[in-house]
Design a protein around this motif. Structure first.
Motif, PDB file in Angstrom:
ATOM      1  N   ALA A 225      45.540  48.027  50.927  1.00 50.13           N
ATOM      2  CA  ALA A 225      46.122  47.222  52.112  1.00 50.13           C
ATOM      3  C   ALA A 225      45.853  45.646  52.052  1.00 50.13           C
ATOM      4  O   ALA A 225      46.807  44.985  52.326  1.00 50.13           O
ATOM      5  N   VAL A 226      44.605  45.508  51.598  1.00 45.92           N
ATOM      6  CA  VAL A 226      44.428  43.895  51.515  1.00 45.92           C
ATOM      7  C   VAL A 226      45.239  43.340  50.308  1.00 45.92           C
ATOM      8  O   VAL A 226      45.867  42.177  50.648  1.00 45.92           O
ATOM      9  N   PHE A 227      45.255  43.975  49.215  1.00 48.87           N
ATOM     10  CA  PHE A 227      46.072  43.335  48.256  1.00 48.87           C
ATOM     11  C   PHE A 227      47.675  43.234  48.664  1.00 48.87           C
ATOM     12  O   PHE A 227      48.132  42.238  48.100  1.00 48.87           O
ATOM     13  N   ILE A 228      48.224  43.972  49.481  1.00 50.55           N
ATOM     14  CA  ILE A 228      49.467  44.076  49.807  1.00 50.55           C
ATOM     15  C   ILE A 228      49.724  42.664  50.908  1.00 50.55           C
ATOM     16  O   ILE A 228      50.815  42.237  50.906  1.00 50.55           O
ATOM     17  N   TYR A 229      48.592  42.641  51.780  1.00 46.93           N
ATOM     18  CA  TYR A 229      48.442  41.540  52.506  1.00 46.93           C
ATOM     19  C   TYR A 229      48.684  40.202  51.872  1.00 46.93           C
ATOM     20  O   TYR A 229      49.045  39.313  52.345  1.00 46.93           O
ATOM     21  N   LEU A 230      47.815  40.274  50.814  1.00 47.60           N
ATOM     22  CA  LEU A 230      47.719  39.119  50.226  1.00 47.60           C
ATOM     23  C   LEU A 230      49.102  38.550  49.643  1.00 47.60           C
ATOM     24  O   LEU A 230      49.515  37.339  49.321  1.00 47.60           O
ATOM     25  N   ALA A 231      49.618  39.709  48.902  1.00 42.32           N
ATOM     26  CA  ALA A 231      51.112  39.441  48.345  1.00 42.32           C
ATOM     27  C   ALA A 231      52.088  39.015  49.280  1.00 42.32           C
ATOM     28  O   ALA A 231      53.047  38.466  49.160  1.00 42.32           O
ATOM     29  N   GLU A 232      51.936  39.697  50.656  1.00 44.01           N
ATOM     30  CA  GLU A 232      52.802  39.312  51.710  1.00 44.01           C
ATOM     31  C   GLU A 232      52.716  37.652  52.178  1.00 44.01           C
ATOM     32  O   GLU A 232      53.603  36.992  52.490  1.00 44.01           O
ATOM     33  N   PRO A 252      49.186  31.433  57.569  1.00 40.78           N
ATOM     34  CA  PRO A 252      49.045  32.671  56.987  1.00 40.78           C
ATOM     35  C   PRO A 252      49.323  33.777  57.923  1.00 40.78           C
ATOM     36  O   PRO A 252      49.375  33.716  58.966  1.00 40.78           O
ATOM     37  N   VAL A 253      49.703  34.837  57.332  1.00 44.55           N
ATOM     38  CA  VAL A 253      50.084  35.937  58.083  1.00 44.55           C
ATOM     39  C   VAL A 253      48.951  36.492  59.058  1.00 44.55           C
ATOM     40  O   VAL A 253      47.901  36.469  58.440  1.00 44.55           O
ATOM     41  N   SER A 254      49.353  36.986  60.219  1.00 43.47           N
ATOM     42  CA  SER A 254      48.236  37.390  61.077  1.00 43.47           C
ATOM     43  C   SER A 254      47.417  38.411  60.502  1.00 43.47           C
ATOM     44  O   SER A 254      48.043  39.438  59.796  1.00 43.47           O
ATOM     45  N   LEU A 255      46.015  38.403  60.696  1.00 41.94           N
ATOM     46  CA  LEU A 255      45.152  39.645  60.048  1.00 41.94           C
ATOM     47  C   LEU A 255      45.446  40.766  60.579  1.00 41.94           C
ATOM     48  O   LEU A 255      45.177  41.926  60.065  1.00 41.94           O
ATOM     49  N   THR A 256      46.131  40.915  62.010  1.00 39.74           N
ATOM     50  CA  THR A 256      46.439  42.258  62.351  1.00 39.74           C
ATOM     51  C   THR A 256      47.572  42.910  61.531  1.00 39.74           C
ATOM     52  O   THR A 256      47.746  44.267  61.916  1.00 39.74           O
ATOM     53  N   LYS A 257      48.010  42.350  60.900  1.00 40.15           N
ATOM     54  CA  LYS A 257      49.021  42.849  59.796  1.00 40.15           C
ATOM     55  C   LYS A 257      48.405  43.979  58.973  1.00 40.15           C
ATOM     56  O   LYS A 257      49.215  44.815  58.260  1.00 40.15           O
ATOM     57  N   LEU A 258      46.990  43.505  58.519  1.00 42.35           N
ATOM     58  CA  LEU A 258      46.319  44.502  57.811  1.00 42.35           C
ATOM     59  C   LEU A 258      46.198  46.130  58.373  1.00 42.35           C
ATOM     60  O   LEU A 258      46.295  46.711  57.347  1.00 42.35           O
ATOM     61  N   ILE A 259      46.410  46.156  59.606  1.00 45.12           N
ATOM     62  CA  ILE A 259      46.332  47.510  60.183  1.00 45.12           C
ATOM     63  C   ILE A 259      47.820  48.093  60.028  1.00 45.12           C
ATOM     64  O   ILE A 259      47.922  49.302  59.711  1.00 45.12           O
TER      65      ILE A 259
END
Length: 287
Positions: A225-232, A252-259
């Motif tokens: 999920a973290v790697f997808i967030y970085l790609a996002e 940067p994309v909101s960290l809430t998107k990690l969930i």
């Protein structure tokens, strides 16, 4: 390697010849294992990596006044990547069905989410459904491609894996919540708790080269999920799509998107388990 493609079996044979005399212990052995781990991960990510390169190239070098709209060019590039993956035996036909399913479920969610304003794409090009360019479905397919490839490349095994029907119920509820939370209660925290309860006892075994790495499967889900967030973040910086808070300038994309990505991972995992059923870890190879 029984489930590998013909090209992968040839690569595996070459790798075995190179690694045959690799040390079994010490720093050099650890470095060999680490190098193999990185190469396997890179091979599993090849579809997503190529698509991300295309998105970055479109941002950096594609002319704004080109006759073919940028989004249409990305759609054509995504189709060509998929065709090459199949023609070059980089994916099996079995995996293609999973990827198509990811594509369809992802596109359905994209249509809804863009309609309610969760994010938006540039309004150019003709290869689109409503406000959703067709290349967007390939981004979900890239996640599916990674999931099915990593499963067999690392010969994954599991202990205390939950019953598939239970995981399917949770995955369906997660997918439904991506839609219903706009009109009803947002159950993401309840669903997150359900995921933790179901998968907390599960341990994943991944074979690298000679060594098998074991870890809690929830940790593996979180890492992906973290790697997808970085790609996002890279994708939104490149302008492939934007969230409302990025409309006046990228941030940067909101960290809430990690969930959200963590829960999306559960949908991905459950889809893959219906193609590659979870099995116990294989016994150590005597060689």
């Amino acid at each position: 390697m029984r489930q590998s493609t013909s090209l992968e079996r040839r690569i595996d044979a070459v790798a075995h010849r190179i690694l045959r005399d690799a040390p079994r212990r010490g720093v050099r052995a650890w470095l060999v294992e680490f190098a193999v781990f990185v190469l396997k991960q890179a091979w599993a990510c090849v579809f997503g990596a190529l698509l991300l390169v295309a998105i970055l190239a479109a941002r950096l070098w594609y002319p704004d006044d080109a006759a073919l709209a940028r989004n249409d060019a990305l759609t054509i590039a995504a189709v060509l990547i998929q065709v090459v993956m199949i023609a070059a035996r980089l994916e099996t036909g079995r995996e293609l069905w999973v990827i198509v399913l990811f594509h369809l479920t992802g596109t359905a969610m994209e249509l809804f989410k863009t309609d309610v304003g969760s994010w938006a794409y540039a309004a150019d090009g003709v290869m689109r459904i409503g406000g959703v360019p067709l290349f967007s479905g390939f981004m979900y397919a890239a996640v599916g491609s990674y999931m099915v490839r990593v499963y067999r490349l690392f010969d994954l095994g599991f202990t205390r894996y939950p019953r598939r029907w239970l995981t399917t119920v949770v995955a369906v509820a997660i997918y439904a919540n991506f839609f219903t939370h706009h009109f009803w209660w947002d159950l993401r925290w309840v669903l997150l708790a359900a995921v933790i309860v179901l998968w907390l006892p599960t341990v994943m075994y991944a074979r690298v080269w000679r060594h098998v790495v074991r870890m809690p499967v929830l940790a593996a889900f979180a890492g992906v999920a973290v790697f997808i967030y970085l790609a996002e973040n890279i994708g939104t910086w490149a302008g492939a799509w934007l969230y409302p808070d990025q409309a006046d300038g990228w941030q940067p994309v909101s960290l809430t998107k990690l969930i959200s990505w963590f829960l999306l991972m559960i949908i991905s995992v459950v889809m893959v388990t219906w193609v590659y059923p979870p099995r116990p870890p294989r016994p150590p190879n005597p060689e």
